[in-house]
Motif scaffolding. Sequence first.
Motif, PDB file in Angstrom:
ATOM      1  N   SER A   2      -0.214  -3.709 -10.175  1.00 23.49           N
ATOM      2  CA  SER A   2      -1.085  -2.795  -9.433  1.00 23.49           C
ATOM      3  C   SER A   2      -1.466  -3.379  -8.068  1.00 23.49           C
ATOM      4  O   SER A   2      -1.608  -2.640  -7.095  1.00 23.49           O
ATOM      5  N   TYR A   4       0.468  -5.248  -6.237  1.00 24.82           N
ATOM      6  CA  TYR A   4       1.660  -5.037  -5.421  1.00 24.82           C
ATOM      7  C   TYR A   4       1.698  -3.594  -4.909  1.00 24.82           C
ATOM      8  O   TYR A   4       1.991  -3.349  -3.737  1.00 24.82           O
ATOM      9  N   ARG A   5       1.367  -2.629  -5.761  1.00 23.79           N
ATOM     10  CA  ARG A   5       1.341  -1.219  -5.354  1.00 23.79           C
ATOM     11  C   ARG A   5       0.283  -0.972  -4.280  1.00 23.79           C
ATOM     12  O   ARG A   5       0.510  -0.216  -3.348  1.00 23.79           O
ATOM     13  N   ARG A   6      -0.866  -1.625  -4.421  1.00 18.83           N
ATOM     14  CA  ARG A   6      -1.931  -1.463  -3.409  1.00 18.83           C
ATOM     15  C   ARG A   6      -1.457  -1.989  -2.055  1.00 18.83           C
ATOM     16  O   ARG A   6      -1.708  -1.381  -1.022  1.00 18.83           O
ATOM     17  N   ILE A   7      -0.768  -3.113  -2.073  1.00 13.37           N
ATOM     18  CA  ILE A   7      -0.239  -3.672  -0.826  1.00 13.37           C
ATOM     19  C   ILE A   7       0.801  -2.727  -0.228  1.00 13.37           C
ATOM     20  O   ILE A   7       0.791  -2.461   0.975  1.00 13.37           O
ATOM     21  N   GLU A   8       1.693  -2.218  -1.060  1.00 14.92           N
ATOM     22  CA  GLU A   8       2.692  -1.258  -0.562  1.00 14.92           C
ATOM     23  C   GLU A   8       2.024  -0.019   0.021  1.00 14.92           C
ATOM     24  O   GLU A   8       2.445   0.485   1.063  1.00 14.92           O
ATOM     25  N   ASP A   9       0.990   0.477  -0.634  1.00 13.41           N
ATOM     26  CA  ASP A   9       0.262   1.644  -0.128  1.00 13.41           C
ATOM     27  C   ASP A   9      -0.375   1.349   1.225  1.00 13.41           C
ATOM     28  O   ASP A   9      -0.333   2.173   2.137  1.00 13.41           O
ATOM     29  N   ARG A  10      -0.945   0.167   1.355  1.00 19.15           N
ATOM     30  CA  ARG A  10      -1.566  -0.205   2.633  1.00 19.15           C
ATOM     31  C   ARG A  10      -0.507  -0.390   3.716  1.00 19.15           C
ATOM     32  O   ARG A  10      -0.744  -0.041   4.873  1.00 19.15           O
ATOM     33  N   GLN A  11       0.639  -0.939   3.358  1.00 20.15           N
ATOM     34  CA  GLN A  11       1.716  -1.074   4.338  1.00 20.15           C
ATOM     35  C   GLN A  11       2.178   0.298   4.824  1.00 20.15           C
ATOM     36  O   GLN A  11       2.407   0.493   6.024  1.00 20.15           O
ATOM     37  N   ALA A  12       2.299   1.237   3.914  1.00 16.72           N
ATOM     38  CA  ALA A  12       2.692   2.601   4.287  1.00 16.72           C
ATOM     39  C   ALA A  12       1.620   3.235   5.172  1.00 16.72           C
ATOM     40  O   ALA A  12       1.941   3.906   6.170  1.00 16.72           O
ATOM     41  N   GLU A  13       0.363   3.028   4.837  1.00 12.58           N
ATOM     42  CA  GLU A  13      -0.736   3.556   5.657  1.00 12.58           C
ATOM     43  C   GLU A  13      -0.703   2.939   7.054  1.00 12.58           C
ATOM     44  O   GLU A  13      -0.897   3.630   8.056  1.00 12.58           O
ATOM     45  N   ARG A  15       1.948   1.728   8.674  1.00 11.56           N
ATOM     46  CA  ARG A  15       3.083   2.298   9.421  1.00 11.56           C
ATOM     47  C   ARG A  15       2.775   3.711   9.902  1.00 11.56           C
ATOM     48  O   ARG A  15       3.079   4.051  11.046  1.00 11.56           O
TER      49      ARG A  15
END
Length: 96
Positions: A2, A4-13, A15
């Motif tokens: 979870s 890792y998913r939060r980090i991916e979500d923040r990276q998408a935000e 970008r």
Amino acid sequence: MSAYRRIEDRQAEYRRSLGEIEVSVRSPEGLVEVTVAGEGAVLGVAIVGSLRDRSAAEVNRILQATLVSARDAAEWARRKLHQEIFGDYPALGGPR
């Protein structure tokens, strides 16, 4: 997982938000205005003041200085956005 998913979500935000940033800077004498995207690409250059009595060398100097200022402003906006989105995450390799 979870985290890792939060980090991916923040990276998408980050970008998405970076793609929405545009910074415009006008030269101090009001001759040139430069618009730069969040990632640093120049989106526009406009002569907004009078060219009367200005040499080509002076116009070039003003244009170059304004481009640098606009890119610096975009860099500041990127750092601010990054801090807002990732500020609560410790830097990798940093002090613990």
